[in-house]
Write an enzyme that holds these catalytic residues in place. Structure first.
Site, PDB file in Angstrom:
ATOM      1  N   LYS A 119      11.677  21.828  15.371  1.00  0.00           N
ATOM      2  CA  LYS A 119      11.426  20.892  16.485  1.00  0.00           C
ATOM      3  C   LYS A 119      12.173  19.448  15.914  1.00  0.00           C
ATOM      4  CE  LYS A 119       7.590  22.567  19.399  1.00  0.00           C
ATOM      5  NZ  LYS A 119       6.395  22.213  19.929  1.00  0.00           N
ATOM      6  N   LYS A 202      13.773  34.262  20.212  1.00  0.00           N
ATOM      7  CA  LYS A 202      12.476  34.322  20.685  1.00  0.00           C
ATOM      8  C   LYS A 202      12.466  34.019  22.345  1.00  0.00           C
ATOM      9  CE  LYS A 202       9.176  31.445  20.194  1.00  0.00           C
ATOM     10  NZ  LYS A 202       8.112  30.396  19.613  1.00  0.00           N
ATOM     11  N   LYS A 205       9.659  29.026  26.567  1.00  0.00           N
ATOM     12  CA  LYS A 205       9.808  28.345  27.792  1.00  0.00           C
ATOM     13  C   LYS A 205      10.713  27.145  27.777  1.00  0.00           C
ATOM     14  CE  LYS A 205       5.399  26.406  26.157  1.00  0.00           C
ATOM     15  NZ  LYS A 205       4.000  26.602  26.372  1.00  0.00           N
TER      16      LYS A 205
HETATM   17  P1  TYM Z   1       2.374  28.072  21.804  1.00  0.00           P
HETATM   18  O1  TYM Z   1       1.789  27.407  22.841  1.00  0.00           O
HETATM   19  O2  TYM Z   1       3.764  27.691  21.273  1.00  0.00           O
HETATM   20  O3  TYM Z   1       2.186  29.577  22.094  1.00  0.00           O
HETATM   21  C1  TYM Z   1       0.856  30.320  22.333  1.00  0.00           C
HETATM   22  C2  TYM Z   1       0.951  31.501  22.051  1.00  0.00           C
HETATM   23  O4  TYM Z   1       2.016  32.400  22.389  1.00  0.00           O
HETATM   24  C3  TYM Z   1       2.684  33.194  21.326  1.00  0.00           C
HETATM   25  N1  TYM Z   1       3.884  33.374  21.848  1.00  0.00           N
HETATM   26  C4  TYM Z   1       4.615  34.400  21.592  1.00  0.00           C
HETATM   27  N2  TYM Z   1       4.138  35.667  21.151  1.00  0.00           N
HETATM   28  C5  TYM Z   1       5.030  36.549  21.523  1.00  0.00           C
HETATM   29  N3  TYM Z   1       6.356  36.489  21.783  1.00  0.00           N
HETATM   30  C6  TYM Z   1       6.805  35.444  22.143  1.00  0.00           C
HETATM   31  N4  TYM Z   1       7.941  35.206  22.487  1.00  0.00           N
HETATM   32  C7  TYM Z   1       5.871  34.217  22.112  1.00  0.00           C
HETATM   33  N5  TYM Z   1       5.930  32.887  22.532  1.00  0.00           N
HETATM   34  C8  TYM Z   1       4.877  32.347  22.229  1.00  0.00           C
HETATM   35  C9  TYM Z   1       2.394  32.215  20.208  1.00  0.00           C
HETATM   36  O5  TYM Z   1       2.471  33.036  19.105  1.00  0.00           O
HETATM   37  C10 TYM Z   1       0.939  31.755  20.426  1.00  0.00           C
HETATM   38  O6  TYM Z   1      -0.031  32.832  19.998  1.00  0.00           O
HETATM   39  N6  TYM Z   1       0.349  26.101  17.693  1.00  0.00           N
HETATM   40  C11 TYM Z   1       0.000  26.984  18.709  1.00  0.00           C
HETATM   41  C12 TYM Z   1      -0.993  26.714  19.500  1.00  0.00           C
HETATM   42  C13 TYM Z   1      -2.393  26.179  18.863  1.00  0.00           C
HETATM   43  C14 TYM Z   1      -2.999  27.220  18.060  1.00  0.00           C
HETATM   44  C15 TYM Z   1      -3.902  26.519  17.357  1.00  0.00           C
HETATM   45  C16 TYM Z   1      -3.080  28.492  18.119  1.00  0.00           C
HETATM   46  C17 TYM Z   1      -2.840  25.067  18.396  1.00  0.00           C
HETATM   47  N7  TYM Z   1      -4.146  25.071  17.779  1.00  0.00           N
HETATM   48  C18 TYM Z   1      -5.252  27.341  16.956  1.00  0.00           C
HETATM   49  C19 TYM Z   1      -4.088  29.350  17.387  1.00  0.00           C
HETATM   50  C20 TYM Z   1      -5.203  28.523  16.654  1.00  0.00           C
HETATM   51  C21 TYM Z   1       1.325  27.044  19.530  1.00  0.00           C
HETATM   52  O7  TYM Z   1       2.169  26.203  19.529  1.00  0.00           O
HETATM   53  O8  TYM Z   1       1.331  27.881  20.590  1.00  0.00           O
END
Ligand code: TYM
Length: 343
Positions: A119, A202, A205
């Site tokens: 990022k 991957k 969005k």
């Molecule tokens: P974020 O918002 O990027 O994504 C949310 C969740 O969706 C999953 N994900 C995917 N899984 C499979 N294939 C994909 N293409 C795909 N794109 C996204 C992510 O693995 C995630 O589970 N850092 C985290 C948010 C967060 C969090 C936390 C998660 C903040 N605090 C505490 C767990 C526990 C994030 O950016 O997710």
């Protein structure tokens, strides 16, 4: 470390930083619903708005995206009575414990995070300090609940390892057995859903091409068109998993089918092995529309009632704080912060 002294509790979060994708749904939300419904866990699910602002968010968009994400959780089957549903900024103990963890985590650990490198890129001097410290706040999200299990997609694995490192260092430095070493739950056929245009990337969005992803707000026509146009190879589908080696696009579509239909990849291939994509794609499109269209229409309905969504989040925050406030106080006591006197 005795893990069994901790209440079995699930925590996970999603950033309200734009539309939800099929990757978020299959890798995360669908698993959240499973863990809620299987019983045996308290479940807490969070819209991590404080994480979202580590990169610029237009304020009106952030508000809307947070409500839309909440609608997405509920439309997918998260029951706000069974699970605690919150936005992070309404539960201040997340950020407060996050500060303590900023003082536990090491700069070197943060600098090695691949999400930071991706990022911030070459322009890291210009990235926010919040983006660098992101994983410490994520550890706080989890550990302020003493959560034992965290369902996520594969891309979050490194952050969860860091969460364990932070818990272990805190316990070691203060000679306590206070924070659990949380288990990542990265399971199912779709822990890494790939772009529909490029099986090595991957689904995200932030992909510039909307054809690369299925959005949870897409209507039936859009879903069917994106699947019809998805990149594939000219061969027929294999009958065994081994036959998907070196066929990332084929593997991705089969994984998506399996996850949507609650089947194993083996079982799907037993049914569809030998078929051409010309036949398989319409099957996948029908399945995706059948599973996703009801969610997107329910999301749209809920978005017509923002007051109701706000009430659910307010109530969720009250329930959450009954857990987080005592854990923060105890953390401060361990660290040596003078407490307020009562009365
Ligand atoms: P974020 O918002 O990027 O994504 C949310 C969740 O969706 C999953 N994900 C995917 N899984 C499979 N294939 C994909 N293409 C795909 N794109 C996204 C992510 O693995 C995630 O589970 N850092 C985290 C948010 C967060 C969090 C936390 C998660 C903040 N605090 C505490 C767990 C526990 C994030 O950016 O997710």
């Amino acid at each position: 470390m005795t893990q069994d002294k901790f209440t079995p509790r699930v925590f996970s979060g999603i950033q309200p930083s734009g539309g939800l994708t099929l990757g978020n749904y299959l890798g995360a939300i669908k698993r959240f619903v499973d863990m809620q419904d299987q019983g045996g866990f308290e479940t807490v699910y969070c819209m991590v708005d404080l994480h979202a602002i580590t990169v610029w968010q237009d304020p009106a968009d952030l508000t809307r995206n947070t409500r839309e994400l909440c609608a997405g959780f509920i439309a997918s089957g998260i029951d706000p009575e069974k699970s605690i549903l919150i936005n992070q900024s309404q539960v201040p103990e997340h950020a407060q414990l996050g500060w303590v963890f900023n003082c536990v985590a090491r700069m070197g650990w943060m600098g090695r995070m691949t999400q930071w490198k991706d990022k911030a890129g070459k322009n890291s001097e210009n990235a926010s300090l919040g983006l660098f410290g992101y994983p410490a706040l994520m550890a706080a999200d989890i550990l302020i609940y003493h959560a034992t299990h965290v369902p996520v997609g594969e891309d979050q694995k490194q952050h969860l390892e860091l969460t364990r490192d932070i818990a272990a260092k805190f316990n070691h430095d203060y000679k306590v057995d206070f924070f659990p070493l949380t288990e990542p739950v990265i399971e199912g056929a779709a822990t890494r859903v790939m772009s529909l245009r490029d099986g090595s990337k991957k689904m995200s969005k932030s992909d510039p091409s909307d054809m690369a992803r299925i959005n949870m707000t897409d209507d039936a026509d859009a879903i069917a068109k994106k699947i019809r146009k998805a990149k594939t190879d000219p061969d027929a589908l294999p009958s065994e998993v081994k036959g998907l080696e070196n066929r990332p696009e084929a593997r991705n579509l089969v994984n998506i089918y399996a996850a949507l239909n609650d089947q194993s990849v083996d079982a799907v291939l037993r049914d569809v092995g030998g078929r051409q994509f010309g036949e398989f794609k319409p099957m996948l499109a029908d399945l995706a529309v059948a599973k996703l269209a009801p969610i997107s229409s329910e999301m749209a309905r809920l978005m017509g009632h923002p007051d109701e969504i706000d009430r659910i989040l307010t109530r969720g925050a009250e329930r959450a704080r009954a857990i987080t406030a005592p854990i923060l106080r105890k953390t401060y006591d361990i660290v040596g912060m003078v407490p307020p006197v009562s009365g």
